[in-house]
Design a protein around this motif. Sequence first.
Motif, PDB file in Angstrom:
ATOM      1  N   ASN A 178       0.826  -1.206   0.000  1.00 35.95           N
ATOM      2  CA  ASN A 178       0.000   0.000   0.000  1.00 35.95           C
ATOM      3  C   ASN A 178       0.859   1.254   0.000  1.00 35.95           C
ATOM      4  O   ASN A 178       1.912   1.296   0.643  1.00 35.95           O
ATOM      5  N   GLN A 179       0.362   2.271  -0.691  1.00 30.18           N
ATOM      6  CA  GLN A 179       1.015   3.577  -0.754  1.00 30.18           C
ATOM      7  C   GLN A 179       2.489   3.437  -1.156  1.00 30.18           C
ATOM      8  O   GLN A 179       3.394   3.522  -0.339  1.00 30.18           O
ATOM      9  N   THR A 198      -1.416   3.883  -5.165  1.00 28.65           N
ATOM     10  CA  THR A 198      -2.126   3.648  -3.897  1.00 28.65           C
ATOM     11  C   THR A 198      -2.050   2.192  -3.456  1.00 28.65           C
ATOM     12  O   THR A 198      -2.132   1.881  -2.267  1.00 28.65           O
ATOM     13  N   GLU A 199      -1.871   1.288  -4.437  1.00 26.08           N
ATOM     14  CA  GLU A 199      -1.887  -0.135  -4.106  1.00 26.08           C
ATOM     15  C   GLU A 199      -1.106  -0.926  -5.149  1.00 26.08           C
ATOM     16  O   GLU A 199      -0.995  -0.509  -6.303  1.00 26.08           O
ATOM     17  N   LYS A 211      -3.973   2.782  -9.713  1.00 27.68           N
ATOM     18  CA  LYS A 211      -4.150   4.216  -9.465  1.00 27.68           C
ATOM     19  C   LYS A 211      -2.790   4.907  -9.384  1.00 27.68           C
ATOM     20  O   LYS A 211      -2.367   5.358  -8.318  1.00 27.68           O
TER      21      LYS A 211
END
Length: 364
Positions: A178-179, A198-199, A211
């Motif tokens: 994540n991130q 974001t992922e 994203k």
Amino acid sequence: MLKSINRYIINEYIKSLFVVIAVMLSIILLINLLDEFNFFKSKKDLKFIFFIIFTILKIPNLLINLFPFIILFGGIVFYLKIYNHNEVISLRVMGYSNIQIILIPALTSFIIGYIIVFLIVPFSSSMLRYYESLRSEYNETKNLVFVNETGIWILDKNEKEKNIIRIEKISKDFSVVNQITIYNYDSSNNFIKRIDATEGFIKDKNWQLNKVYIISTNKKNNNENYLNNYNYTSNVNISELKNVYKNTDTTSLLDINKEMAILEDKGYSTIDLRIRYQKLISFPIYLLAMSILSGLMIINLGKTSNYLKYGSYGVIISVMIYFLNDLSITIAKSGIISVDFSVWIPIFLIILINLVGITQVNAK
């Protein structure tokens, strides 16, 4: 009078430890010089002094890991010496029993254990961290993974480019991140682009990012792109991500709880650090048990001047304890027994053997 005799026993015991340390140090120095030479042999511009420096940085940690066995062999040397010089007879005349003669060096070892854990281990851990950072600079293709409060940081590089990756959190099975932020540089350390996602989903070395926001730069202008999906191919293996703490000896008792909290927050397992923690808190008791064991060996197996005989016993016992340590930790990692308890199993076994040996000593 008794205090002066106690000091004499402690001094002679410490002298025996220094003799064993000197022998161990010589062996470690030789082996590590060969190891460093083998690693750096392709670096023709590297002077011999650097091999010495790299070896010195590792020595304190190696000696600490070997210290239970140093205590065992140091005790064998000490007890054989006082028996061969008939000093035990003098101690008996002074009112010392076999148990007292054994307990004085054992308690000395116990105190030495605390000194090592709280004073020497932080120093040796810092030296080892510095050694690993220096060594990584000479390995052009080595990828680095480390964790701190700001996230999981990865140096992902090859001959053509270098990527610095920051991950906020990773799943327990190391399949989802994540991130993610990726800073991309060329071989000359010139910035090329930044990738934010974001992922991401990891399969082998393929990272599927979702994203995604990309900022690329050139001499004329900056370009921005928004993508729903982006495929990133990494040079980092999953095993490298998992084994962020391949060498837990770089942590000391003073900072290990903080390190475990950081790892748990980022999604990592803390098994190896928990093992390290238990090893450190059990270390003084481990030394105490090994010291008693060495005294019981000499008293119960026969007081001869044959150093080779007892040296052979010491080697056999050391090998058995070493493999028992590894076996119990391996079983614990498989989930059969508690990880925390696994470190204590060899120590409890030594203590049990000591209790049996002490009953035999009392009968003499």
